[in-house]
Scaffold this active site. Sequence first.
Site, PDB file in Angstrom:
ATOM      1  N   LYS A 111      11.547  10.191   0.640  1.00 45.78           N
ATOM      2  CA  LYS A 111      11.902   8.772   0.650  1.00 45.78           C
ATOM      3  C   LYS A 111      13.318   8.527   1.127  1.00 45.78           C
ATOM      4  CE  LYS A 111       8.774   6.515  -2.589  1.00 45.78           C
ATOM      5  NZ  LYS A 111       8.703   5.582  -3.724  1.00 45.78           N
ATOM      6  N   LYS A 194      -1.498   8.812   4.809  1.00 44.86           N
ATOM      7  CA  LYS A 194      -2.082   8.064   3.709  1.00 44.86           C
ATOM      8  C   LYS A 194      -2.180   6.579   4.076  1.00 44.86           C
ATOM      9  CE  LYS A 194      -0.930   7.767  -1.142  1.00 44.86           C
ATOM     10  NZ  LYS A 194      -0.074   8.232  -2.240  1.00 44.86           N
ATOM     11  N   LYS A 197       0.686   0.410   2.265  1.00 44.11           N
ATOM     12  CA  LYS A 197       1.223  -0.924   2.489  1.00 44.11           C
ATOM     13  C   LYS A 197       2.408  -0.892   3.439  1.00 44.11           C
ATOM     14  CE  LYS A 197       0.157  -4.766   0.868  1.00 44.11           C
ATOM     15  NZ  LYS A 197      -1.140  -5.406   0.907  1.00 44.11           N
TER      16      LYS A 197
END
Length: 330
Positions: A111, A194, A197
């Site tokens: 991240k 994956k 969103k």
Amino acid sequence: MQRVFSGIAPSGIPTLGNYLGAIRNWVRLQADHECLWCVVDLHAITVWQDPVALRQQTLEMTAALLACGVNPSEHILFPQSAVRAHVQLGWIFNCIARVGWLNRMTQFKDKAGKDRENASSGLYVYPNLMAADIHAYHATRVPVGDDQRQHLELANDIAKKFNHDYGMNFFPNIEPLVLGPAARVMSLRDGTRKMSKSDTSDQSRINLTDDPDMIALKIRRAKTDSLPIPSNLADLEERPEARNLIGIFAALLDADHATVLTNYGGMGFGPFKAALIELLVEKLSPIASETRRHLNDKGLIIRVLKTGAERAAAIADPIVAEVERIVGFM
Ligand code: TRP
């Protein structure tokens, strides 16, 4: 009865991936567990969130959870920030967890990306807050995806060190209910990533409020390869897009890949996609309309979250008060 805790990001209307990978499983766990379901807004702000969007996305996620069958009266559904115990215990855990432990967390590396110096310090201690989420309730079962396994190990390490340092057996061991890769829904545009969103292309995902035309369009455009559907499971290797569509079909039917291949092996993707669209529309339409109905009554959603937070605090506050006594606070 085992106490279950899990969290989901306030990412707005969930994707099919959220549904098949997490939410549907939550609903099933409610049958024989005492469950706490948390919309993790404290975790969300470890990366920048527009305030208006954050509030709206919390409402949307809550509306969708209710539509999917999360039961806020027999179980507890609440926003993380509304229960102060998370932050209070999170700080104590910041002082228990070792920097070396956090340095091993692969999600932080992913991240934070290349510009690690510029990541928030909240993102770094994210796993400590996640440990606090669970331990503030003495929850013992935590359903998560495979990518969260390392965080749960850390939560157990924190519990063990706390118990050791203060010489008592206060925090129980957590058992992860790790959902296998079978529950993993991948992007419709790239079967190796994956469904998410955060993907810039809306074509890459099915949202739980997509209408039938939108679902049909996205599935028709979904990436495939030029081979027909195979009859054997082994022939799905190296075909991530085919595997993903077969996997979605199987998950919607509560069957496995092999069963779908038995029925569709040898067929082209055209007719298979038509069947998949029909199945998706059948399963998702009721959820979409329920979600919209809830979103038309924001007052109700807010009341559900407020009541949930009060009931969550009634469990967590005495536990965290005991932790503060153990630690030696006045
Ligand atoms: N980190 C989890 C995720 O990204 C969300 C989460 C936050 C969570 N707190 C939790 C999951 C506690 C389980 C238990 O999916």
